[in-house]
Design an enzyme around this catalytic site. Structure first.
Site, PDB file in Angstrom:
ATOM      1  N   GLY B  54      22.699 -45.547 -39.915  1.00  0.00           N
ATOM      2  CA  GLY B  54      21.674 -46.573 -39.984  1.00  0.00           C
ATOM      3  C   GLY B  54      21.297 -47.044 -38.591  1.00  0.00           C
ATOM      4  O   GLY B  54      22.090 -46.937 -37.657  1.00  0.00           O
ATOM      5  N   SER B  55      20.086 -47.586 -38.435  1.00  0.00           N
ATOM      6  CA  SER B  55      19.707 -48.196 -37.158  1.00  0.00           C
ATOM      7  C   SER B  55      20.283 -49.614 -37.077  1.00  0.00           C
ATOM      8  O   SER B  55      20.899 -50.101 -38.019  1.00  0.00           O
ATOM      9  CB  SER B  55      18.185 -48.217 -37.025  1.00  0.00           C
ATOM     10  OG  SER B  55      17.698 -46.887 -36.928  1.00  0.00           O
ATOM     11  N   GLY B  56      20.071 -50.268 -35.946  1.00  0.00           N
ATOM     12  CA  GLY B  56      20.608 -51.614 -35.760  1.00  0.00           C
ATOM     13  C   GLY B  56      21.891 -51.636 -34.960  1.00  0.00           C
ATOM     14  O   GLY B  56      22.474 -52.697 -34.741  1.00  0.00           O
ATOM     15  N   HIS B  57      22.357 -50.441 -34.523  1.00  0.00           N
ATOM     16  CA  HIS B  57      23.601 -50.352 -33.750  1.00  0.00           C
ATOM     17  C   HIS B  57      23.352 -49.902 -32.317  1.00  0.00           C
ATOM     18  O   HIS B  57      24.265 -49.454 -31.642  1.00  0.00           O
ATOM     19  CB  HIS B  57      24.559 -49.351 -34.402  1.00  0.00           C
ATOM     20  CG  HIS B  57      24.786 -49.581 -35.851  1.00  0.00           C
ATOM     21  ND1 HIS B  57      25.239 -50.785 -36.331  1.00  0.00           N
ATOM     22  CD2 HIS B  57      24.625 -48.779 -36.930  1.00  0.00           C
ATOM     23  CE1 HIS B  57      25.344 -50.706 -37.648  1.00  0.00           C
ATOM     24  NE2 HIS B  57      24.973 -49.505 -38.044  1.00  0.00           N
ATOM     25  N   LYS B 105      30.486 -41.594 -39.410  1.00  0.00           N
ATOM     26  CA  LYS B 105      31.195 -42.870 -39.483  1.00  0.00           C
ATOM     27  C   LYS B 105      31.595 -43.109 -40.942  1.00  0.00           C
ATOM     28  O   LYS B 105      30.814 -42.843 -41.854  1.00  0.00           O
ATOM     29  CB  LYS B 105      30.304 -44.020 -38.990  1.00  0.00           C
ATOM     30  CG  LYS B 105      29.887 -43.850 -37.516  1.00  0.00           C
ATOM     31  CD  LYS B 105      29.383 -45.124 -36.850  1.00  0.00           C
ATOM     32  CE  LYS B 105      28.157 -45.747 -37.463  1.00  0.00           C
ATOM     33  NZ  LYS B 105      26.992 -44.821 -37.566  1.00  0.00           N
ATOM     34  N   HIS B 216      27.753 -53.964 -39.874  1.00  0.00           N
ATOM     35  CA  HIS B 216      26.565 -54.052 -40.720  1.00  0.00           C
ATOM     36  C   HIS B 216      26.239 -55.482 -41.129  1.00  0.00           C
ATOM     37  O   HIS B 216      25.705 -55.720 -42.206  1.00  0.00           O
ATOM     38  CB  HIS B 216      26.734 -53.171 -41.965  1.00  0.00           C
ATOM     39  CG  HIS B 216      26.732 -51.719 -41.620  1.00  0.00           C
ATOM     40  ND1 HIS B 216      27.886 -51.023 -41.399  1.00  0.00           N
ATOM     41  CD2 HIS B 216      25.720 -50.847 -41.417  1.00  0.00           C
ATOM     42  CE1 HIS B 216      27.581 -49.769 -41.093  1.00  0.00           C
ATOM     43  NE2 HIS B 216      26.280 -49.638 -41.086  1.00  0.00           N
TER      44      HIS B 216
END
Lengths: 337, 337
Positions: B54-57, B105, B216
């Protein structure tokens, strides 16, 4: 107050200790003054660069100490100028026969204290010159303009010229060229909290933002409903282009900076929009940096800095810089298995 | 919602475009899939590395694409796994005769989609192996442990081994060594806001914090009144040392990470305290990184990751890495006037 810290009183010392612990091969701390110097002995024929100011702008200034940039950085309390004896101690510590260039950000306290320290050093026989950075186009009158992001490029470019063995006069001249050709504009969606104060520097509604901020948690020059990234980019770029009289076919170096807590995703969204606006205006981006270079504690904001470049400035921008802010993996670039 | 963006729908695409605009000499974007690849052609005899999530990391994962680390990174929506066809496209794009290692992950969606894509590629005759990172000691059961900070070291170390020309089996083996010897623990003082949701991921009082968070935006395993940096350091380090059974004279590599909006001053205060705690316990820190490597959007938190090292791991940690996350000044380390 939501901060990862021990006490407001030890905030600056604790962070400087951490920085020097992380980069022991580059930095050393003078605990008497909270001054950070290069670890290794100075070359006697190299012009030395000293800068500094209030803390809360990290990685500025101590994160830019090392080969290719600063020789010494003075850290004041958060958003407070270092003292005259502190700056004087730094000048004396790094001074060489080639002299010392002191880089000052245009804030009343910094100008007063750094100039006084430079005068003291001069009287003692140290060849000392200074430059004052005033790049923030949010303030209309040039002489009142605050010293912000372009300071980093003065460190970078004058630092490279010094490393190359140029004279104090020449290093000062190239620093002045950077100041004459560089401008910056900043914005924020939130205020920040000074540790020793414990409450936000101003109030801002959930749907509001500030345009034209400095780097000390102050309000901007205009309050607006939150704009899109594209709108902020257009507003910021226009302010700078007008002031620098830049247009089609001019060639620039660009910094898009995180003011403290703009996450990388938002930073790169904003960078994209700044690039698109510049492209539409026909301004040629020769090269750019995107990252966290000069901050106001945990402000959720950003800034754009633009430098009109020529061959000399380009050459010095690409000169190596072995400084903490440029070494996230903390290894010399020549490291190899 | 205070974010510098255009629309929630274009958030990921806009940031990927910005990243690739900033590092055009290193990256290229496949706009069909939101996959980021190395700009330059692959060497046919080098094992290729693919990761993503997922993005946001950010800067994980696309910020770690380049020489010495990843060959391809798949970006899902914020906090959402990339799809099977997307990951499959990435494996096919980077595949070489030497094979592909997929780094996953440990999250249900990622494991399901990345494994399915790896199986598809295998059936098509591409030599494909995968490893699953499960390093988060906040979760007691090892098989349920989330994949977090140690993922970056799998990219770094397996990426260096691949660059050195080792076989797929050997590269997988060294990746597994990293996973077996690395652990992480995270905390936060604030939640974060997913752009498409528009409200905080949880509620937290002004004097509270969460210990044992993932990446998350989820709550931690324990809520506390805000602790000092020193107390958080002690709590985090103890969790990891117990789990890895580390003690006096053990040698480790250390990452102290900003979870998104921890300003550099607080990050270095926390790093100092982590170092002090490790020193008191007699654990020897061989080398460390301090910075913003794996984030949860704009969370005001941090994490500690520790890897037990041997000579092979040390060698690969120091291998060059020409990736955006390691190039703030955006120039190759060999740049010179």
């Amino acid at each position: 107050m939501k901060k990862v810290m021990n006490t407001p009183e030890t905030y600056v010392r604790d962070e400087l200790e951490g920085l020097v612990l992380a980069y022991p091969h580059i930095l050393r701390l003078d605990p008497k003054w909270n001054n950070v110097y290069r670890k290794h002995k100075k070359a006697p024929d190299k012009v030395a660069l000293v800068s500094g100011g209030g803390s809360g702008h990290e990685p500025l200034h101590a994160g830019f100490v090392g080969y290719g940039m600063l020789d010494g950085a003075c850290a004041g309390h958060v958003f407070t100028s270092p003292t005259v004896p502190q700056v004087h101690a730094a000048i004396k510590e790094v001074a060489t026969e080639a002299g010392v260039l002191v880089v000052i950000k245009n804030y009343a306290g910094d100008v007063m204290n750094f100039k006084a320290a430079a005068e003291m050093a001069k009287k003692e026989g140290i060849k000392t010159e200074y430059v004052i950075v005033n790049d923030d186009v949010a303030v209309p009158e040039p002489e009142k303009r605050r010293g912000t992001d372009i300071t980093i490029l003065v460190h970078k470019i004058a630092g490279a010229a010094a490393e190359e063995g140029r004279s104090l006069e020449e290093v000062k001249k190239v620093a002045e060229k950077v100041i004459a050709n560089g401008r910056r504009f900043g914005f924020t969606l939130t205020p920040c909290i000074v540790p020793q104060v414990g409450k936000p520097t101003f109030e801002l509604a959930e749907d509001e933002m500030e345009l034209g901020i400095g780097i000390h948690g102050e309000k901007g020059v205009e309050r607006r409903k939150i704009m899109t990234s594209r709108e902020i980019a257009e507003y910021s770029v226009n302010k700078i282009l007008e002031d620098l009289k830049l247009g089609p076919n001019d060639e620039v170096f660009l910094i898009v900076n995180d003011q403290g807590s703009l996450p990388p995703s938002e930073l790169f969204i904003f960078y994209r929009d700044v690039r698109k606006v510049l492209e539409e205006k026909g301004v040629k981006v020769w090269h750019s940096w995107v990252g966290r270079f000069i901050t106001s504690l945990e402000m959720h904001g950003g800034s754009v800095a633009i430098l009109r470049v020529d061959e000399e400035l380009k050459r010095y921008i690409l000169f190596p810089a072995l400084v903490p802010a440029n070494l996230p993996f903390n290894m010399p670039p020549y490291a190899s298995v």
